[in-house]
Design a protein around this motif. Structure first.
Motif, PDB file in Angstrom:
ATOM      1  N   TRP A  84      44.020  -9.297 -14.615  1.00  0.00           N
ATOM      2  CA  TRP A  84      45.071 -10.252 -14.983  1.00  0.00           C
ATOM      3  C   TRP A  84      44.432 -11.626 -15.075  1.00  0.00           C
ATOM      4  O   TRP A  84      43.843 -12.122 -14.123  1.00  0.00           O
ATOM      5  N   ASN A  85      44.496 -12.211 -16.256  1.00  0.00           N
ATOM      6  CA  ASN A  85      43.887 -13.507 -16.457  1.00  0.00           C
ATOM      7  C   ASN A  85      44.958 -14.526 -16.792  1.00  0.00           C
ATOM      8  O   ASN A  85      45.232 -15.426 -16.034  1.00  0.00           O
ATOM      9  N   LYS A  86      45.617 -14.315 -17.925  1.00  0.00           N
ATOM     10  CA  LYS A  86      46.664 -15.235 -18.353  1.00  0.00           C
ATOM     11  C   LYS A  86      47.994 -14.518 -18.580  1.00  0.00           C
ATOM     12  O   LYS A  86      48.954 -15.115 -19.024  1.00  0.00           O
ATOM     13  N   GLY A  87      47.996 -13.220 -18.332  1.00  0.00           N
ATOM     14  CA  GLY A  87      49.228 -12.478 -18.548  1.00  0.00           C
ATOM     15  C   GLY A  87      49.521 -12.248 -20.018  1.00  0.00           C
ATOM     16  O   GLY A  87      50.673 -12.179 -20.433  1.00  0.00           O
ATOM     17  N   SER A  88      48.478 -12.095 -20.791  1.00  0.00           N
ATOM     18  CA  SER A  88      48.652 -11.916 -22.228  1.00  0.00           C
ATOM     19  C   SER A  88      49.226 -10.538 -22.545  1.00  0.00           C
ATOM     20  O   SER A  88      49.174  -9.621 -21.727  1.00  0.00           O
ATOM     21  N   GLU A  91      46.576  -7.876 -22.180  1.00  0.00           N
ATOM     22  CA  GLU A  91      46.363  -7.365 -20.826  1.00  0.00           C
ATOM     23  C   GLU A  91      47.416  -6.310 -20.482  1.00  0.00           C
ATOM     24  O   GLU A  91      47.104  -5.257 -19.925  1.00  0.00           O
ATOM     25  N   ARG A 125      44.294  -8.517  -9.731  1.00  0.00           N
ATOM     26  CA  ARG A 125      45.350  -9.531  -9.655  1.00  0.00           C
ATOM     27  C   ARG A 125      46.550  -9.346 -10.585  1.00  0.00           C
ATOM     28  O   ARG A 125      47.261 -10.299 -10.880  1.00  0.00           O
TER      29      ARG A 125
END
Length: 175
Positions: A84-88, A91, A125
């Motif tokens: 999970w990075n930006k919730g794109s 993803e 995350r």
């Protein structure tokens, strides 16, 4: 076809297959990945090394299958969830793909019962609620179109995940 929810240790599941939330190296790690490798013994790592030598690293969304070694299951399906990075949307789509590819691989190997951990919700995350919604939707969609798998079990190690899945599954009607 049914979906079952349990709180506990996935390495103790007597199923045809358990799913490992693997990292891309397929060589074990922390969390559920490390627990599965420790409990299953060296046979799992040996097969993972052969797969990696043949195909390279396992990308997010992909799934591979190995023996279960000393585990009470027959197989371990290793899938790599996304970080999970930006919730794109990408993803989220990769997490859904990890579940779908695991289920397709299970059906291909005549798996009737399969147990899933909470993929990507630890060190990767992914928010637990979002990950659970994706997992339940992916499994439900798969089971509507495939009758080879008779039981999908979500095994939650933590009570927080268990409570989230309890709520989601209680809102869902029969398949």
């Amino acid at each position: 076809m049914k979906i079952t929810l349990l709180q506990g240790d996935i390495t103790k599941m007597e199923t045809d297959a358990i799913v490992n939330a693997a990292n891309s190296s397929l060589l074990g790690g922390g969390g559920v990945d490390g627990a599965i490798h420790r409990a299953g013994g060296p046979a799992i790592l040996e097969e993972c090394r052969k797969i990696r030598d043949r195909q390279g690293r396992c990308a997010p969304g992909e799934a591979v299958i190995t023996t279960a070694g000393r585990l009470p299951a027959k197989y371990v399906i290793h899938t790599v969830g996304p970080v999970w990075n930006k919730g794109s949307e990408e993803e989220k789509a990769l997490l859904r793909t990890a579940y779908m590819n695991s289920l397709q691989l299970a059906a291909k190997h005549d798996v009737q019962t399969i147990a899933f951990p909470n993929i990507s919700t630890g060190v990767y995350r992914f928010p637990k609620q979002v990950a659970a919604e994706i997992a339940v939707a992916a499994v439900t969609d798969f089971l509507k179109n495939d009758n080879k798998i008779s039981n999908v079990i979500f095994v939650c190690f933590e009570k927080e995940n268990y409570d989230i899945y309890t709520q989601l599954l209680s809102q869902q009607g029969p398949l």
